[in-house]
Design a protein around this motif. Structure first.
Motif, short mmCIF file in Angstrom:
data_model
loop_
_atom_site.label_atom_id
_atom_site.label_comp_id
_atom_site.label_asym_id
_atom_site.label_seq_id
_atom_site.Cartn_x
_atom_site.Cartn_y
_atom_site.Cartn_z
N GLU A 15 0.90 -1.23 -0.08
CA GLU A 15 -0.08 -0.02 -0.10
C GLU A 15 0.91 1.23 -0.07
O GLU A 15 0.56 2.34 -0.42
CB GLU A 15 -0.93 -0.09 1.34
N LEU A 16 2.23 0.98 0.62
CA LEU A 16 2.83 2.29 0.56
C LEU A 16 3.70 2.53 -0.69
O LEU A 16 4.19 3.70 -0.75
CB LEU A 16 3.92 2.28 1.88
N ARG A 17 3.97 1.58 -1.32
CA ARG A 17 4.54 1.69 -2.51
C ARG A 17 4.12 2.80 -3.73
O ARG A 17 2.86 2.60 -4.04
CB ARG A 17 5.09 0.35 -3.10
N LYS A 18 4.85 3.39 -3.99
CA LYS A 18 4.48 4.43 -5.00
C LYS A 18 5.57 4.91 -5.94
O LYS A 18 6.91 4.60 -5.49
CB LYS A 18 3.96 5.71 -4.39
N SER A 19 5.50 5.49 -6.91
CA SER A 19 6.38 5.80 -7.93
C SER A 19 7.08 7.24 -7.59
O SER A 19 6.12 8.05 -7.33
CB SER A 19 5.79 6.01 -9.28
N VAL A 20 8.44 7.35 -7.29
CA VAL A 20 9.05 8.36 -6.98
C VAL A 20 9.81 9.12 -7.97
O VAL A 20 10.44 8.42 -8.47
CB VAL A 20 10.04 8.29 -5.61
N ARG A 21 9.40 10.37 -8.41
CA ARG A 21 10.30 10.77 -9.77
C ARG A 21 11.02 11.98 -9.30
O ARG A 21 11.88 12.57 -10.08
CB ARG A 21 9.10 11.18 -10.74
N THR A 22 10.90 12.64 -8.10
CA THR A 22 11.73 13.72 -7.84
C THR A 22 12.56 13.14 -6.43
O THR A 22 11.96 13.08 -5.43
CB THR A 22 10.72 14.98 -7.59
N PHE A 23 13.75 13.53 -6.34
CA PHE A 23 14.48 12.91 -5.46
C PHE A 23 15.43 14.32 -4.97
O PHE A 23 15.97 15.06 -5.69
CB PHE A 23 15.72 12.01 -5.94
N GLU A 24 16.04 13.92 -3.64
CA GLU A 24 16.85 14.71 -2.93
C GLU A 24 18.19 14.57 -3.69
O GLU A 24 18.51 13.43 -3.98
CB GLU A 24 17.20 14.61 -1.50
N GLU A 25 19.04 15.65 -3.99
CA GLU A 25 20.21 15.70 -4.72
C GLU A 25 21.34 15.09 -3.53
O GLU A 25 22.28 15.92 -3.62
CB GLU A 25 20.40 16.71 -5.50
N ARG A 26 21.21 14.11 -3.09
CA ARG A 26 22.46 13.61 -2.29
C ARG A 26 22.45 11.91 -2.36
O ARG A 26 21.38 11.38 -2.72
CB ARG A 26 22.14 13.92 -0.87
N PRO A 27 23.43 11.51 -2.38
CA PRO A 27 23.89 10.14 -2.46
C PRO A 27 23.25 9.11 -1.47
O PRO A 27 22.82 9.77 -0.38
CB PRO A 27 25.34 10.05 -2.74
N LEU A 28 22.96 7.92 -1.68
CA LEU A 28 22.70 6.92 -0.80
C LEU A 28 23.79 6.82 0.41
O LEU A 28 24.99 6.95 0.17
CB LEU A 28 22.53 5.43 -1.30
#
Length: 280
Positions: A15-28
């Motif tokens: 239920e929580l899974r969703k498509s993320v298209r905008t990310f923070e500009e920092r590495p994992l």
């Protein structure tokens, strides 16, 4: 890597899974990168087809490399390849969705990309051998709270929050009779997990038939949808459906198995093809 994350609450992760298209500009973080690598070392699928993942890190964050501008801020990607053959795409779809659900449990964002990325831009980094398919890739990173205009537009067009009604997807004994959804019915819960699965353009091309102690998975093909690809891209979606059903079954300690029957339990048509069965 154990299945503890599955046991905790797999329906919640679905239920929580969703498509993320905008990310923070920092590495994992180093910890998250290690957990992802450890998970991939133990990745598996019930079709016994080997799927290979490539962890592409430190890509240029200032460019929309290969994603037509749909993805913003991501610097890391996970791509998957598989040798062409029976149930290859289904196996890849299964393992990639399994990975994405695991990443949900770690608050790491992903986005299924099958038709919306330029394979040539990633192909050199992916190292795709002859005879292998490279059908999908996902960015991985931390979701940015403020969404880009492109992100909002794509979500609106894709209608990612809409799903077909239960009775249009699941059937009992024949495709003339919908499966009766009931409270406190484990099979109803597993089918609902399938219904919530993501699919290309939200087509939901799976149809499941409950018959003779088995749940039979069919592809309801969208005519001409896969014409732009050298393979039937909707078979990835059937792998996603199998993943949701199987992880739910594992969470409830069901001991069934996937197999391919010699003949379809129900008469097929041009756009309705039998693929595999989960034997209860």
């Amino acid at each position: 890597m154990t299945n503890k994350w599955i046991k905790e609450d797999i329906m919640k992760l679905v239920e929580l899974r969703k498509s993320v298209r905008t990310f923070e500009e920092r590495p994992l973080s180093e910890e998250d990168r290690k957990e992802i690598r450890d998970f991939l070392e133990c990745s598996e699928n019930p079709f016994h087809v080997k799927v290979e993942f490539r962890f592409l890190e430190s890509l240029e964050k200032s460019t929309s490399l290969g994603t037509y501008g749909v993805i913003k801020g991501a610097t890391s990607y996970l791509g998957a390849i598989v040798k062409d053959g029976p149930l290859a795409l289904e196996a890849l779809g299964y393992e990639m969705e399994r990975l994405m659900l695991f990443l949900v449990s770690k608050n790491i964002g992903t986005c299924w990309m099958g038709g919306t990325f330029k394979r040539e831009d990633f192909k050199e980094a992916m190292v795709v051998p002859e005879g292998y398919l490279f059908p999908a890739i996902t960015p991985v990173g931390y979701e940015k709270e403020e969404k880009s205009l492109t992100d909002r537009l794509v979500r609106f067009i894709a209608k990612g929050n809409q799903r077909k009604p239960f009775e249009e997807l699941f059937f009992q004994d024949s495709f003339e009779t919908s499966y009766p959804k009931e409270d406190n019915d484990l099979l109803s819960d597993l089918l609902e997990m399938v219904r919530l699965g993501p699919s290309a353009s939200n087509k939901q091309p799976w149809r499941l038939l409950v018959k003779n102690q088995g749940v039979h998975f069919y592809e309801s093909k969208t005519p001409r949808y896969s014409d732009a690809f050298p393979y039937d891209i909707q078979r990835l979606d059937l792998g996603i459906a199998a993943c949701h059903f199987h992880l739910g079954a594992i969470a409830h300690d069901l001991k069934g198995e996937f197999l391919v029957l010699e003949s379809s339990p129900q008469e097929e048509s041009e756009n309705m093809k039998y693929l595999f069965t989960y034997r209860l």
